[in-house]
Write an enzyme that holds these catalytic residues in place. Sequence first.
Site, PDB file in Angstrom:
ATOM      1  N   ASP A  34       0.832  -1.208   0.000  1.00  0.00           N
ATOM      2  CA  ASP A  34       0.000   0.000   0.000  1.00  0.00           C
ATOM      3  C   ASP A  34       0.867   1.260   0.000  1.00  0.00           C
ATOM      4  O   ASP A  34       1.996   1.247   0.480  1.00  0.00           O
ATOM      5  CB  ASP A  34      -0.903  -0.035   1.243  1.00  0.00           C
ATOM      6  CG  ASP A  34      -2.057   0.941   1.134  1.00  0.00           C
ATOM      7  OD1 ASP A  34      -2.393   1.352   0.005  1.00  0.00           O
ATOM      8  OD2 ASP A  34      -2.620   1.306   2.185  1.00  0.00           O
ATOM      9  N   HIS A  51       2.184   3.706  -9.009  1.00  0.00           N
ATOM     10  CA  HIS A  51       1.943   2.287  -9.322  1.00  0.00           C
ATOM     11  C   HIS A  51       3.094   1.709 -10.151  1.00  0.00           C
ATOM     12  O   HIS A  51       3.479   0.557  -9.982  1.00  0.00           O
ATOM     13  CB  HIS A  51       0.615   2.121 -10.074  1.00  0.00           C
ATOM     14  CG  HIS A  51      -0.582   2.480  -9.235  1.00  0.00           C
ATOM     15  ND1 HIS A  51      -0.752   2.005  -7.961  1.00  0.00           N
ATOM     16  CD2 HIS A  51      -1.661   3.275  -9.477  1.00  0.00           C
ATOM     17  CE1 HIS A  51      -1.881   2.493  -7.443  1.00  0.00           C
ATOM     18  NE2 HIS A  51      -2.444   3.271  -8.348  1.00  0.00           N
ATOM     19  N   LEU A 145      11.222 -19.926  -5.429  1.00  0.00           N
ATOM     20  CA  LEU A 145      10.188 -19.104  -4.797  1.00  0.00           C
ATOM     21  C   LEU A 145       8.889 -19.091  -5.608  1.00  0.00           C
ATOM     22  O   LEU A 145       8.927 -18.988  -6.841  1.00  0.00           O
ATOM     23  CB  LEU A 145      10.702 -17.662  -4.674  1.00  0.00           C
ATOM     24  CG  LEU A 145       9.687 -16.648  -4.127  1.00  0.00           C
ATOM     25  CD1 LEU A 145       9.908 -16.407  -2.642  1.00  0.00           C
ATOM     26  CD2 LEU A 145       9.765 -15.330  -4.852  1.00  0.00           C
TER      27      LEU A 145
HETATM   28  C1  IPE Z   1      -5.339  -2.710  -0.143  1.00  0.00           C
HETATM   29  O1  IPE Z   1      -5.059  -1.367  -0.274  1.00  0.00           O
HETATM   30  C2  IPE Z   1      -5.354  -3.366  -1.491  1.00  0.00           C
HETATM   31  C3  IPE Z   1      -4.039  -3.498  -2.146  1.00  0.00           C
HETATM   32  C4  IPE Z   1      -2.899  -3.151  -1.654  1.00  0.00           C
HETATM   33  C5  IPE Z   1      -4.096  -4.091  -3.460  1.00  0.00           C
HETATM   34  P1  IPE Z   1      -6.203  -0.267  -0.385  1.00  0.00           P
HETATM   35  O2  IPE Z   1      -5.533   1.038  -0.549  1.00  0.00           O
HETATM   36  O3  IPE Z   1      -7.193  -0.663  -1.413  1.00  0.00           O
HETATM   37  O4  IPE Z   1      -6.909  -0.394   1.047  1.00  0.00           O
HETATM   38  P2  IPE Z   1      -7.754   0.668   1.871  1.00  0.00           P
HETATM   39  O5  IPE Z   1      -8.801   1.227   0.942  1.00  0.00           O
HETATM   40  O6  IPE Z   1      -6.814   1.717   2.334  1.00  0.00           O
HETATM   41  O7  IPE Z   1      -8.332  -0.112   3.012  1.00  0.00           O
HETATM   42  C1  IPE Z   2      -1.664   0.298  -3.311  1.00  0.00           C
HETATM   43  O1  IPE Z   2      -1.423   1.649  -3.330  1.00  0.00           O
HETATM   44  C2  IPE Z   2      -1.902  -0.270  -4.681  1.00  0.00           C
HETATM   45  C3  IPE Z   2      -3.304  -0.635  -4.939  1.00  0.00           C
HETATM   46  C4  IPE Z   2      -4.263  -0.605  -4.082  1.00  0.00           C
HETATM   47  C5  IPE Z   2      -3.606  -1.064  -6.279  1.00  0.00           C
HETATM   48  P1  IPE Z   2      -2.596   2.702  -3.298  1.00  0.00           P
HETATM   49  O2  IPE Z   2      -3.014   3.034  -4.686  1.00  0.00           O
HETATM   50  O3  IPE Z   2      -3.720   2.221  -2.426  1.00  0.00           O
HETATM   51  O4  IPE Z   2      -1.893   3.944  -2.647  1.00  0.00           O
HETATM   52  P2  IPE Z   2      -2.500   4.920  -1.561  1.00  0.00           P
HETATM   53  O5  IPE Z   2      -2.942   4.076  -0.402  1.00  0.00           O
HETATM   54  O6  IPE Z   2      -3.636   5.634  -2.204  1.00  0.00           O
HETATM   55  O7  IPE Z   2      -1.372   5.821  -1.211  1.00  0.00           O
HETATM   56 MG    MG Z   3      -4.121   2.406  -0.459  1.00  0.00          MG
END
Ligand code: IPE
Ligand code: IPE
Ligand code: MG
Length: 265
Positions: A34, A51, A145
């Site tokens: 995240d 991303h 892995l």
């Molecule tokens: C969890 O992150 C999903 C992934 C890392 C793919 P999110 O950014 O979607 O989660 P929330 O919305 O903060 O709970």
């Molecule tokens: C995690 O990073 C990747 C996915 C959920 C696809 P985020 O896109 O949720 O990044 P933040 O949490 O908004 O910073």
């Molecule tokens: Mg996120």
Amino acid sequence: MLNFLKKNSDNQEKTERCFDSSKPVADHIAVIMDGNGRWAQKRMLPRIAGHKEGMNNVKVITKHASKLGVKVLTLYAFSTENWKRPTDEVNFLMKLPVDFFDVFVPELIEENVRVNVMGYKEFLPAHTQKAVENAMEQTKENTGLILNFALNYGSRAEILTAVNDIVALAKSGDLPDEVDEKTFSSHLMTASLGEALQDPDLLIRTSGEERISNFLLWQIAYSELFFTDKYWPDFTTTDLEEAIGSYQLRNRRFGGLKDTTEGDA
Ligand code: IPE
Ligand code: IPE
Ligand code: MG
């Protein structure tokens, strides 16, 4: 706290958390990757730049996990709830596996890494499905892995799918009277590679959030949790070692009294 005391206690914490190559590593590490969006926003870049950087980091962390002897690395790449995001961002995220596998599969083969993807793949765009299938096919003989992506994965949906599969089996008279943990687990997506994907030993979440966000709810019943403030693109090989170092200090008792990590359980 007096500064010199604080310094000492910081150092002590650092030393204590150091990765110890003489101790077992976590066999299965799951990561909620995240913070890509915030990483980009902090740099005045569009979220998709985060991303892309996050994707590059998958490569770095996978190689290091493999080097450390981790057996399974399960990475949360896209949740069933992430479809709520703006279309442009979702489209970019669906294109990422194509770019990632295009470039990275030859290196994965060289590293003896096997790719697996779990999630509701049938709802992914055709180009994403194709990239995923190719990567799985091209690496299926590899014995190192297992790099297991959770893509369009959601744990509640997974559990409901398992329940409905079991109900269907019961209706057809093809099920024993009682469903035990083993039978139930065998209907989850983590059963796709047989025994290979045992429950995660360690779950890491980056970005400072301390929640599970619908990831592996059944499977993490006894996983050790590690939260870090680092955004996923900033998460380094040293951070991975620190997480494993922290794991190595945990006493895993599974409700009993003995520390099973000492190998005398
Ligand atoms: C969890 O992150 C999903 C992934 C890392 C793919 P999110 O950014 O979607 O989660 P929330 O919305 O903060 O709970
Ligand atoms: C995690 O990073 C990747 C996915 C959920 C696809 P985020 O896109 O949720 O990044 P933040 O949490 O908004 O910073
Ligand atoms: Mg996120």
